[in-house]
Design a protein around this motif. Structure first.
Motif, short mmCIF file in Angstrom:
data_model
loop_
_atom_site.label_atom_id
_atom_site.label_comp_id
_atom_site.label_asym_id
_atom_site.label_seq_id
_atom_site.Cartn_x
_atom_site.Cartn_y
_atom_site.Cartn_z
N ALA A 117 -4.83 -4.51 0.27
CA ALA A 117 -5.73 -3.56 1.09
C ALA A 117 -6.73 -2.76 0.55
O ALA A 117 -7.78 -2.60 0.76
CB ALA A 117 -4.81 -2.96 2.12
N MET A 118 -6.08 -2.00 -0.47
CA MET A 118 -6.97 -1.11 -1.27
C MET A 118 -8.07 -1.90 -1.85
O MET A 118 -9.47 -1.30 -1.86
CB MET A 118 -6.33 -0.18 -2.13
CG MET A 118 -5.37 0.69 -1.29
SD MET A 118 -4.23 1.56 -2.61
CE MET A 118 -5.33 2.58 -3.52
N ASN A 119 -7.68 -2.84 -2.49
CA ASN A 119 -8.86 -3.76 -3.25
C ASN A 119 -9.82 -4.33 -2.37
O ASN A 119 -11.06 -4.24 -2.47
CB ASN A 119 -8.45 -4.83 -4.02
CG ASN A 119 -7.34 -4.46 -5.24
OD1 ASN A 119 -7.61 -3.49 -5.80
ND2 ASN A 119 -6.50 -5.20 -5.57
N GLU A 120 -9.47 -4.84 -1.06
CA GLU A 120 -10.62 -5.34 -0.28
C GLU A 120 -11.33 -4.08 0.30
O GLU A 120 -12.48 -4.11 0.75
CB GLU A 120 -9.62 -6.19 0.89
CG GLU A 120 -8.87 -7.20 0.66
CD GLU A 120 -8.08 -7.70 2.01
OE1 GLU A 120 -7.89 -7.17 3.10
OE2 GLU A 120 -7.37 -8.77 1.99
N ILE A 121 -10.76 -2.97 0.61
CA ILE A 121 -11.57 -1.77 0.99
C ILE A 121 -12.75 -1.29 0.10
O ILE A 121 -13.76 -1.11 0.26
CB ILE A 121 -10.71 -0.56 1.36
CG1 ILE A 121 -9.67 -0.78 2.58
CG2 ILE A 121 -11.56 0.48 1.49
CD1 ILE A 121 -8.70 0.26 2.85
#
Length: 264
Positions: free
Chosen positions: A157-161
């Motif tokens: 999720a952090m990478n997608e953000i």
């Protein structure tokens, strides 16, 4: 009483007991031990040692993370009795203190703050260990938070953000670049039209000046008497008219036909 030679390795210290009671220390090299009264019951490793501890805990925003802490320590030469006898397992004792500090600090911080405060967490661990392990004969040399890994779904999720943020910034930069190109293109077109207008105006002025000079020269010619300015203008217009007809007639795609007033 039989005596035996016991060898202690370099960077180690042997603990000698007499009749089950601490008697003395045996340094590196050959040591004479009288059995069965005296006995080397163990050795203390004087090298700098490292203990890696993995702790799972959660942050203030309820994200579970795996924290890896590395502790570098060594026994204190003057407190070898405490180092050997005071704790059954110094590694378990150090691990317990580390877990206590980490699980007390991280739940008060968000995940982002936890990543930014790794040095502060390591310093808190070292202070706690310095205050306790010195009593047990160990010197804490360094404390390092070597890794902090959240759950893989949180990492994704952090990478997608981060990817979305980068794409947004790239789109904004591209739009800004397109805006600059559009503005520069409009400015160039306006400048081009302005210069074209100046050229047309100069062209017309040159034509008018040429006509004026032609009329002046024609009317002032002594060989042509009785010619007025109107006659000269009519002659120039007829000349331009025939030039126009000649230009149209020489084009291969000309479809225009000129007839006289009677339709012949």
């Amino acid at each position: 009483m039989p005596c035996c030679i016991e060898c202690i390795q370099t960077a180690e210290v042997g603990i000698v007991e007499r009749c089950g009671k601490y008697y003395r220390q045996a340094g590196p090299g050959a040591n004479c031990v009288c059995y069965p009264v005296d006995e080397i019951v163990g050795v203390v490793n004087m090298r700098v040692q490292q203990l890696d501890v993995e702790i799972e805990t959660k942050t203030l925003d309820n994200v579970f993370v795996m924290v890896v802490v590395s502790i570098q320590y060594s026994p204190i030469q003057e407190r070898l009795w405490e180092a050997f006898y005071s704790l059954e397992s110094h590694k378990l004792q150090i691990r317990a203190y580390i877990e206590d500090v980490v699980r007390a600090v991280l739940p008060t911080q968000s995940l982002d703050d936890a990543f930014e405060s790794k040095e502060a967490i390591a310093l808190s661990i070292k202070r706690r260990l310095d205050a306790t392990m010195h009593t047990y004969g160990y010197l804490i040399l360094n404390s390092l938070v070597t890794d902090m890994t959240p759950d893989y779904r949180v990492r994704n999720a952090m990478n997608e953000i981060n990817a979305s943020k980068r794409l947004k910034e790239a789109a904004a930069e591209k739009a800004e670049g397109d805006k600059v190109l559009s503005v520069k293109s409009a400015e160039a077109e306006a400048e081009s039209k302005y210069l074209a207008g100046v050229g047309v105006a100069r062209q017309r002025k040159a034509i008018v000046d040429g006509l004026k000079n032609s009329i002046s020269d024609f009317t002032s010619n002594e060989q042509i008497k009785g010619a007025s300015s109107k006659d000269v203008v009519d002659l120039l217009l007829i000349t331009q008219y025939f030039d126009m007809l000649n230009s149209i007639g020489t084009r291969p795609d000309t479809l225009t036909v000129f007839i006289d007033e009677d339709g012949e």
